[in-house]
Enzyme design. Sequence first.
Site, mmCIF file in Angstrom:
data_model
loop_
_atom_site.group_PDB
_atom_site.id
_atom_site.type_symbol
_atom_site.label_atom_id
_atom_site.label_comp_id
_atom_site.label_asym_id
_atom_site.label_seq_id
_atom_site.Cartn_x
_atom_site.Cartn_y
_atom_site.Cartn_z
ATOM 1 N N GLU A 1 -0.193 -0.703 -9.953
ATOM 2 C CA GLU A 1 0.024 -2.012 -9.112
ATOM 3 C C GLU A 1 1.520 -2.294 -9.551
ATOM 4 O OE1 GLU A 1 -2.070 -3.287 -7.326
ATOM 5 O OE2 GLU A 1 -1.665 -5.213 -7.075
ATOM 6 N N GLU B 1 0.961 -1.320 0.107
ATOM 7 C CA GLU B 1 0.156 0.130 0.136
ATOM 8 C C GLU B 1 0.834 1.281 0.123
ATOM 9 O OE1 GLU B 1 -2.878 -0.245 -0.771
ATOM 10 O OE2 GLU B 1 -3.267 -2.572 -0.394
HETATM 11 ZN ZN ZN Z 1 -2.384 -3.127 -5.263
#
Ligand code: ZN
Length: 483
Positions: free
Chosen positions: A282, A253
């Site tokens: 990502e 995160e």
């Molecule tokens: Zn993620």
Amino acid sequence: MSVTRLKETLAELSDLHHAETIADWDARVSMPPEGAEARAHVVATLTRITHERFISDEVGELLDGLDGLEDETDAALVRLTRREWERARRVPGELAAEMARTAGVAVAAWDKAKAASDFATFAPHLERQVELKRRYVECFPEIGTAYDVLLDEYEEGMTTSEVQSVFDRLKEVLVPLIASRADGGARLEGPFPVDRQQQASRLVLDSFGWDPAKWRIDETPHPFASKPGLGDIRLTTHTGPGDLTSLFSTMHEFGHGVYEFDVDERLARSPLGRGTSSAIHESQSRMWENLVGRSRGFWRWFYPQLQPLFPEALGGVDEDEFVRAVSAIRPGLIRGDADEATYGLHIILRFELEQELLAGTVAVRDLPEAWNARMKHYLGVDVPDDAHGVLQDMHWSVGLFGYFPTYQLGNVVSVQIWEVARRDLGDLDEQFARGEFGQLREWLREHVYRHGSVYPPRELLQRVTGSALDPEPYLHYLQTKFG
Ligand code: ZN
């Protein structure tokens, strides 16, 4: 028409989005459960007002005459706004409302079905979602295939055939690699007291360079990161006493958070002021979680700090054993718990099934069987029940189709970018072993983060790496690490 008026309108819309973000964060982090119904009204109203205002003719008029602007950032703003405005206007209000309503009902049904491991009660909701997706796809007849429409929403310009060829190549290498290396190795045994793990997370965040005046971290069952505005980054993690997953969730995160945090301040309150796509986002969470957080250098520096926090569990575990344990290949049932090597196959399975559901070649009622057969085929595991199989993820219940592939594309892209960073910065492992992460972060800020959404994902990747999407660096990384 002047670009200033467009910017003013978009800034207000961005404020409304930020208000939605805060309402959503609060609902997931601190709201008492009985507040859910009232909050649903708040979010629905905010969403409706934002949507209506955005798709208005007024925004179209503001865009008119703004093509071909000289300033690169202004031109990007017009391009992106036009793309999103045209997409949003294409979907009839009645369909958009029905999609939102169905998502609310279906996610509640999924929650119950998962708890009871009872796919049959969820099936009618999933059938409805598939039907609505087909109607949604019909709104974009000019985009290639049905699945291309869905992909394009999260990853501009990405096509099914491009993903297919990357995934085919991954399968070719990963399936045999996993079969040969899946001994798992020893698992770490707890206890890992929650407060000590939280302490460890803080130590890592401090060294990665978070500023507690601008960031915070809380606990939620499903970790996430959000940015309600400039100088306000909120992470969550999930800390359970049985393992050290929370540490990797925190680093994951952080990667999402730092991308948002380091976007150029001049792009704030505009659609350009956020990460450019799901896969690029990502790639950054995976980079900080895996390429940094599972590297040798990182643990050379951090293990001597972690070990004394858990004398009972780690007292007799040396650094080598520890790194092996947190990097081991262990084929399992749950995507969210998957290791670096098996993760991709969890995604490929979903990518294939989503297309088959949309095409109607797999019926919703036959989905568990198709799921279980493919889990066996790709990962060699037997699925004991639907809660640990087809019902494990929330995504389909809320109508997220075409999103899963971006997770794995993120893994692929993370190594492409990493290779360039290493070329520019030299031995990163040495820096990490000294607890130094600033050079990497600054490099990423300069090359990736500060641009926000000025460049579409394909263009950003090309600018940073000089290459298109390419699975080879990622495969080389895995083969070197595990082969
Ligand atoms: Zn993620």
